[in-house]
Design an enzyme around this catalytic site. Sequence first.
Site, PDB file in Angstrom:
ATOM      1  N   HIS A  21      50.583  45.431  26.853  1.00 39.17           N
ATOM      2  CA  HIS A  21      51.781  45.960  25.845  1.00 39.17           C
ATOM      3  C   HIS A  21      52.737  45.957  27.119  1.00 39.17           C
ATOM      4  CE1 HIS A  21      49.419  48.048  22.494  1.00 39.17           C
ATOM      5  NE2 HIS A  21      49.287  46.704  22.690  1.00 39.17           N
ATOM      6  N   LYS A  51      53.741  45.325  19.220  1.00 40.14           N
ATOM      7  CA  LYS A  51      53.308  46.704  18.789  1.00 40.14           C
ATOM      8  C   LYS A  51      53.568  47.864  19.827  1.00 40.14           C
ATOM      9  CE  LYS A  51      48.993  44.704  18.739  1.00 40.14           C
ATOM     10  NZ  LYS A  51      49.554  43.665  19.269  1.00 40.14           N
ATOM     11  N   ALA A  85      44.635  42.797  26.450  1.00 37.13           N
ATOM     12  CA  ALA A  85      45.896  43.053  25.822  1.00 37.13           C
ATOM     13  C   ALA A  85      46.864  43.389  26.904  1.00 37.13           C
ATOM     14  CB  ALA A  85      45.551  44.534  24.913  1.00 37.13           C
ATOM     15  N   ARG A 115      22.883  45.460  23.242  1.00 33.38           N
ATOM     16  CA  ARG A 115      22.342  46.895  23.770  1.00 33.38           C
ATOM     17  C   ARG A 115      21.916  46.864  25.318  1.00 33.38           C
ATOM     18  NH1 ARG A 115      18.933  46.800  18.682  1.00 33.38           N
ATOM     19  NH2 ARG A 115      19.525  44.988  18.952  1.00 33.38           N
ATOM     20  N   GLN A 148      45.809  43.280  20.071  1.00 33.63           N
ATOM     21  CA  GLN A 148      45.702  42.019  19.703  1.00 33.63           C
ATOM     22  C   GLN A 148      46.361  41.938  18.069  1.00 33.63           C
ATOM     23  OE1 GLN A 148      42.202  42.812  21.057  1.00 33.63           O
ATOM     24  NE2 GLN A 148      43.477  42.310  22.899  1.00 33.63           N
ATOM     25  N   ASP A 167      50.712  40.120  20.473  1.00 38.67           N
ATOM     26  CA  ASP A 167      52.003  39.852  21.085  1.00 38.67           C
ATOM     27  C   ASP A 167      53.220  40.163  20.024  1.00 38.67           C
ATOM     28  OD1 ASP A 167      50.769  39.632  23.214  1.00 38.67           O
ATOM     29  OD2 ASP A 167      50.365  37.371  22.507  1.00 38.67           O
TER      30      ASP A 167
HETATM   31  P1  IMP Z   1      39.845  37.377  24.913  1.00 40.47           P
HETATM   32  O1  IMP Z   1      40.143  38.523  23.716  1.00 40.47           O
HETATM   33  O2  IMP Z   1      40.225  37.438  26.435  1.00 40.47           O
HETATM   34  O3  IMP Z   1      38.321  37.108  24.389  1.00 40.47           O
HETATM   35  O4  IMP Z   1      40.411  36.030  24.284  1.00 40.47           O
HETATM   36  C1  IMP Z   1      40.222  35.499  22.882  1.00 40.47           C
HETATM   37  C2  IMP Z   1      41.601  34.900  22.112  1.00 40.47           C
HETATM   38  O5  IMP Z   1      42.514  36.019  21.920  1.00 40.47           O
HETATM   39  C3  IMP Z   1      42.307  34.111  23.117  1.00 40.47           C
HETATM   40  O6  IMP Z   1      43.006  33.121  22.479  1.00 40.47           O
HETATM   41  C4  IMP Z   1      43.406  35.182  23.620  1.00 40.47           C
HETATM   42  O7  IMP Z   1      44.418  34.403  24.108  1.00 40.47           O
HETATM   43  C5  IMP Z   1      43.432  35.885  22.805  1.00 40.47           C
HETATM   44  N1  IMP Z   1      44.159  37.421  22.983  1.00 40.47           N
HETATM   45  C6  IMP Z   1      43.491  38.209  23.453  1.00 40.47           C
HETATM   46  N2  IMP Z   1      44.123  39.222  23.552  1.00 40.47           N
HETATM   47  C7  IMP Z   1      45.337  39.140  23.179  1.00 40.47           C
HETATM   48  C8  IMP Z   1      46.526  39.650  23.118  1.00 40.47           C
HETATM   49  O8  IMP Z   1      46.851  40.977  23.614  1.00 40.47           O
HETATM   50  N3  IMP Z   1      47.560  38.973  22.833  1.00 40.47           N
HETATM   51  C9  IMP Z   1      47.609  37.759  22.334  1.00 40.47           C
HETATM   52  N4  IMP Z   1      46.352  37.028  22.333  1.00 40.47           N
HETATM   53  C10 IMP Z   1      45.268  37.562  22.824  1.00 40.47           C
HETATM   54 MG    MG Z   2      50.525  41.347  24.125  1.00 40.96          MG
END
Ligand code: IMP
Ligand code: MG
Length: 334
Positions: free
Chosen positions: A44, A17, A42, A139, A179, A14
């Site tokens: 955007h 990007k 994610a 796998r 991320q 966030d």
């Molecule tokens: P996951 O990626 O859904 O497994 O989440 C794992 C951690 O990454 C959590 O704390 C989410 O809130 C954070 N997270 C995943 N994707 C994003 C993103 O695009 N922006 C901000 N935080 C993210």
């Molecule tokens: Mg974001």
Amino acid sequence: MSRADVVLGLQYGDEAKGKVTHYLAKYKTYTHVLRFNGGCNAGHTIYHKGKKFVTHHIPAGVFFGVKSIIGPGCVVNKEQFFKELQELRDGGLDVDNLVFIAENAHVITDEHLAEEQNESKIGTTKRGNGPAYRDKYARVGVRAKSVPELQPYLIDLYEEFHNCDYDNCDLSVLCEGAQGFWLDIDWGDYPYVTSSHCGIASALLNCIPPSWIKDIWGVGKIYETYVGAKQFEPQDEGDVFTKIRDIGQEYGATTGRPRQCNWLNLDDLKKSIKLNDVNKLVINKMDVLRDLDVWTLINNNEKVSFETEQEIEKYIREALPVKEIYFSDNKYSL
Ligand code: IMP
Ligand code: MG
């Protein structure tokens, strides 16, 4: 000679990007934009010609008629992918023959999604991201290549990028990360991390030879935000972070959750710059702190406050090992 530039997040996601990618896709001449990690965790948020779009899978090249590829480092939810294509079409964009998925990218299945619905320990986005990567590495996952509905969108990246004599190749690829580096599976605060690699090495795993890499754009914000289960926001700062959250609209683009806020940590930023070899840095959302007229950051573990925006900018420029630094506002539309 072909080249590649990379955009990656230096904090916890966030960092805006999407805005930087969107800008570069418009003003530089890329032949491809490639998302290199993550799934529909994610989000955007992109303002294009006055319209708001939220994309989860599809890279920002699509806004400018540039081939947009979901790379093999990503995991894809096919319903979300088709929904997003439709939203882009509804928004007036021509997406036909522009959007592709690497045939060796993995798929987020209904089982992956269902499995995550009650997750609360890490505070994931519940988009099936972790289970999809787990199955990839165990796998037992499903590759895009074996999904009938995805056939028209598949791309063989070796054929696309390397089926020509190197010296005569003239590709220009913008690699878009998802991320942020402090959510990286290895470098983040485990287990409060995502399941993919969010740093520069991750781009290379997507059929990009190291010698192609030219600019590495690191993106940060003038304050930090994090969404997830760990305590991140300081409790002893009055209501300043509530104000930042409201002015900066710090609510998740994917889940709508309020993002926890903190001051910019220059020690961490320095590390993520060095570990990712960043040569161009964008620090976003200056206008949010300008509204509050509060200029504070953390350096060497200590809180430092400034009277003016110029002072904090000067301090940051002197403290960081990057020559090219751009300070940018949130308000922006192409
Ligand atoms: P996951 O990626 O859904 O497994 O989440 C794992 C951690 O990454 C959590 O704390 C989410 O809130 C954070 N997270 C995943 N994707 C994003 C993103 O695009 N922006 C901000 N935080 C993210
Ligand atoms: Mg974001």
